[in-house]
Scaffold this active site. Structure first.
Site, PDB file in Angstrom:
ATOM      1  N   MET A 162       0.837  -1.203   0.000  1.00  0.00           N
ATOM      2  CA  MET A 162       0.000   0.000   0.000  1.00  0.00           C
ATOM      3  C   MET A 162       0.871   1.251   0.000  1.00  0.00           C
ATOM      4  SD  MET A 162      -3.424  -0.898   2.085  1.00  0.00           S
ATOM      5  CE  MET A 162      -2.793  -0.693   3.730  1.00  0.00           C
TER       6      MET A 162
ATOM      7  N   HIS B 256       8.872   1.072   3.478  1.00  0.00           N
ATOM      8  CA  HIS B 256       9.864   1.100   4.553  1.00  0.00           C
ATOM      9  C   HIS B 256      10.747  -0.136   4.445  1.00  0.00           C
ATOM     10  CE1 HIS B 256       7.198  -1.869   6.289  1.00  0.00           C
ATOM     11  NE2 HIS B 256       6.205  -1.000   6.394  1.00  0.00           N
TER      12      HIS B 256
ATOM     13  N   HIS C 217       9.113  -3.515   3.566  1.00  0.00           N
ATOM     14  CA  HIS C 217       8.813  -3.687   2.140  1.00  0.00           C
ATOM     15  C   HIS C 217      10.103  -3.965   1.359  1.00  0.00           C
ATOM     16  CE1 HIS C 217       5.408  -0.837   3.320  1.00  0.00           C
ATOM     17  NE2 HIS C 217       4.761  -1.913   2.908  1.00  0.00           N
TER      18      HIS C 217
ATOM     19  N   LYS D 269       4.670 -10.368   9.043  1.00  0.00           N
ATOM     20  CA  LYS D 269       4.062  -9.352   9.913  1.00  0.00           C
ATOM     21  C   LYS D 269       2.537  -9.472   9.900  1.00  0.00           C
ATOM     22  CE  LYS D 269       3.374  -4.914  11.453  1.00  0.00           C
ATOM     23  NZ  LYS D 269       2.076  -4.660  10.913  1.00  0.00           N
ATOM     24  N   ASP D 270       1.974  -9.733   8.692  1.00  0.00           N
ATOM     25  CA  ASP D 270       0.531  -9.917   8.552  1.00  0.00           C
ATOM     26  C   ASP D 270       0.271 -11.404   8.320  1.00  0.00           C
ATOM     27  OD1 ASP D 270      -0.485  -6.957   8.369  1.00  0.00           O
ATOM     28  OD2 ASP D 270       1.309  -7.077   7.136  1.00  0.00           O
TER      29      ASP D 270
ATOM     30  N   GLN E   7      -3.160 -12.578   7.065  1.00  0.00           N
ATOM     31  CA  GLN E   7      -3.333 -12.172   5.671  1.00  0.00           C
ATOM     32  C   GLN E   7      -2.607 -13.147   4.738  1.00  0.00           C
ATOM     33  OE1 GLN E   7      -2.982  -7.981   4.173  1.00  0.00           O
ATOM     34  NE2 GLN E   7      -0.937  -8.644   3.589  1.00  0.00           N
TER      35      GLN E   7
ATOM     36  N   VAL F 226      10.552  -7.523   9.593  1.00  0.00           N
ATOM     37  CA  VAL F 226      11.690  -6.641   9.869  1.00  0.00           C
ATOM     38  C   VAL F 226      11.301  -5.734  11.035  1.00  0.00           C
ATOM     39  CG1 VAL F 226      13.215  -4.871   8.914  1.00  0.00           C
ATOM     40  CG2 VAL F 226      12.373  -6.716   7.447  1.00  0.00           C
TER      41      VAL F 226
ATOM     42  N   SER G 117       6.249  -0.592  10.408  1.00  0.00           N
ATOM     43  CA  SER G 117       4.929  -0.497   9.775  1.00  0.00           C
ATOM     44  C   SER G 117       4.707   0.934   9.321  1.00  0.00           C
ATOM     45  CB  SER G 117       3.851  -0.883  10.800  1.00  0.00           C
ATOM     46  OG  SER G 117       2.587  -0.395  10.385  1.00  0.00           O
TER      47      SER G 117
HETATM   48  P1  AMP Z   1       1.332  -2.998   3.477  1.00  0.00           P
HETATM   49  O1  AMP Z   1       1.936  -1.963   2.587  1.00  0.00           O
HETATM   50  O2  AMP Z   1       1.301  -2.620   4.914  1.00  0.00           O
HETATM   51  O3  AMP Z   1       0.006  -3.516   2.959  1.00  0.00           O
HETATM   52  O4  AMP Z   1       2.316  -4.244   3.417  1.00  0.00           O
HETATM   53  C1  AMP Z   1       2.696  -4.807   2.191  1.00  0.00           C
HETATM   54  C2  AMP Z   1       3.441  -6.082   2.463  1.00  0.00           C
HETATM   55  O5  AMP Z   1       4.590  -5.798   3.266  1.00  0.00           O
HETATM   56  C3  AMP Z   1       2.589  -7.096   3.241  1.00  0.00           C
HETATM   57  O6  AMP Z   1       2.838  -8.389   2.721  1.00  0.00           O
HETATM   58  C4  AMP Z   1       3.123  -6.951   4.641  1.00  0.00           C
HETATM   59  O7  AMP Z   1       2.981  -8.126   5.414  1.00  0.00           O
HETATM   60  C5  AMP Z   1       4.578  -6.655   4.379  1.00  0.00           C
HETATM   61  N1  AMP Z   1       5.200  -5.989   5.531  1.00  0.00           N
HETATM   62  C6  AMP Z   1       4.740  -4.912   6.202  1.00  0.00           C
HETATM   63  N2  AMP Z   1       5.549  -4.604   7.230  1.00  0.00           N
HETATM   64  C7  AMP Z   1       6.540  -5.535   7.238  1.00  0.00           C
HETATM   65  C8  AMP Z   1       7.682  -5.780   8.061  1.00  0.00           C
HETATM   66  N3  AMP Z   1       7.971  -4.995   9.108  1.00  0.00           N
HETATM   67  N4  AMP Z   1       8.471  -6.833   7.764  1.00  0.00           N
HETATM   68  C9  AMP Z   1       8.188  -7.631   6.706  1.00  0.00           C
HETATM   69  N5  AMP Z   1       7.129  -7.458   5.887  1.00  0.00           N
HETATM   70  C10 AMP Z   1       6.316  -6.423   6.145  1.00  0.00           C
END
Ligand code: AMP
Length: 288
Positions: A30, A34, A37, A156-157, A160, A183, A192
């Site tokens: 999304m 960071h 990602h 992390k998710d 999901q 991470v 996050s």
């Molecule tokens: P998001 O942009 O929050 O929807 O996350 C996109 C992807 O990045 C999802 O598969 C999340 O699980 C993964 N993600 C988010 N934060 C972390 C993290 N700290 N470590 C590893 N993967 C992450």
């Protein structure tokens, strides 16, 4: 790096790569990218090799947010995201407009949804009733548009990733799903995009989620007998109550395959928790 905004042009490019026989990896995000990602993107590159193609989608998906949630104020930083993608050697950034994913004109409004009915119950599904339907639907659309041979998600998710893996299996999608480790910041807080909402005082106490995971792990590891969940939940709940500003949403101990709650804990089980700091809701999970 190519930047594509329309699903049609993205799909054309993806199909041309597919015809060339190149492995294609998708990292759905999304945006507000960071280090978490970045590690998924590097993982994707390692898996497809230099000759393969890595696609990162950047799309704040409205259908996975509840009406009272943070869709409007979710952090957006497209220029910085594209810069990071470029520096990581991403081949294509897919940045669709909401209207091209979910057309809304009268008479041809979007009306097809994907619903996983088992693993999406409980934990995040209890607090966010339509969340996983929104996630499964958008990931299905992204899969169709980008035609990947593999897709990388973050641990992390955890729930999901489990829902997506089930969708891939149930619907026979020819895609390998990879789950990449979480991470963390030096104090253990899972990185996050939503951490940006935390004021310094909240940020100081936000490592409580990680401390709970470590404490639960310390209780369960190295024991021959299973550890009863109820007293452990009580003591972790107390610990969270003592953290200024923290409000517990849930603590769940569960089996990693079925996601079913467990009352007797062994080290293959996991803990997941959600904690609010003001308007910010943080989630985390880990193996026991
Ligand atoms: P998001 O942009 O929050 O929807 O996350 C996109 C992807 O990045 C999802 O598969 C999340 O699980 C993964 N993600 C988010 N934060 C972390 C993290 N700290 N470590 C590893 N993967 C992450």
């Amino acid at each position: 790096m190519k930047k594509l905004t329309h699903p049609r042009t993205m799909q054309r490019l993806a199909r041309s790569w597919q015809r060339e026989g190149l492995p294609v990896a998708l990292v759905p995000t999304m945006g507000a990218l960071h280090a978490g990602h970045a590690s998924l993107i590097k993982h994707a590159r390692r898996r497809v090799g230099e000759a393969g193609r890595v696609i990162v989608s950047l799309f704040v998906n409205p259908t996975q947010f509840g009406p009272q949630e943070d869709f409007q104020r979710y952090p957006r930083s497209e220029a910085a995201d594209l810069k990071l993608c470029r520096s990581l050697g991403v081949d294509a950034a897919f940045t669709p407009k909401i209207e091209s994913i979910y057309p809304s004109e009268a008479g041809r409004a979007f009306s097809t949804f994907v619903k996983e009915a088992s693993l999406s119950q409980g934990m995040e599904g209890d607090t966010r009733p339509l969340h996983f339907q929104g996630v499964a639907t958008v990931v299905m659309i992204l899969f169709q548009v980008t035609q990947p041979s593999l897709a990388v998600f973050g641990e992390k998710d955890f729930q999901q990733a489990a829902v997506i893996k089930r969708m891939v299996r149930d619907l026979w999608l020819p895609i390998e799903t990879i789950v990449s480790p979480t991470v963390r910041e030096p104090d253990g807080l899972a990185i996050s995009s939503r951490n940006a909402y935390l004021v310094p005082e909240e940020r100081r106490h936000a490592s409580i989620l990680w401390q709970c995971i470590e404490r639960a792990r310390a209780r369960v590891r190295g024991r021959i007998d299973p550890t009863p969940a109820a007293p452990l939940r009580q003591s972790l709940t107390r610990q969270i109550r003592n953290a200024p500003g923290a409000e517990l949403d849930y603590i769940q101990f569960f089996d990693p395959d079925t996601l079913r709650p467990q009352t007797q804990l062994r080290k293959n089980h996991r803990i997941a928790l959600a904690v609010r700091f003001g308007h910010t809701r943080l989630i985390d999970n880990g193996a026991l």
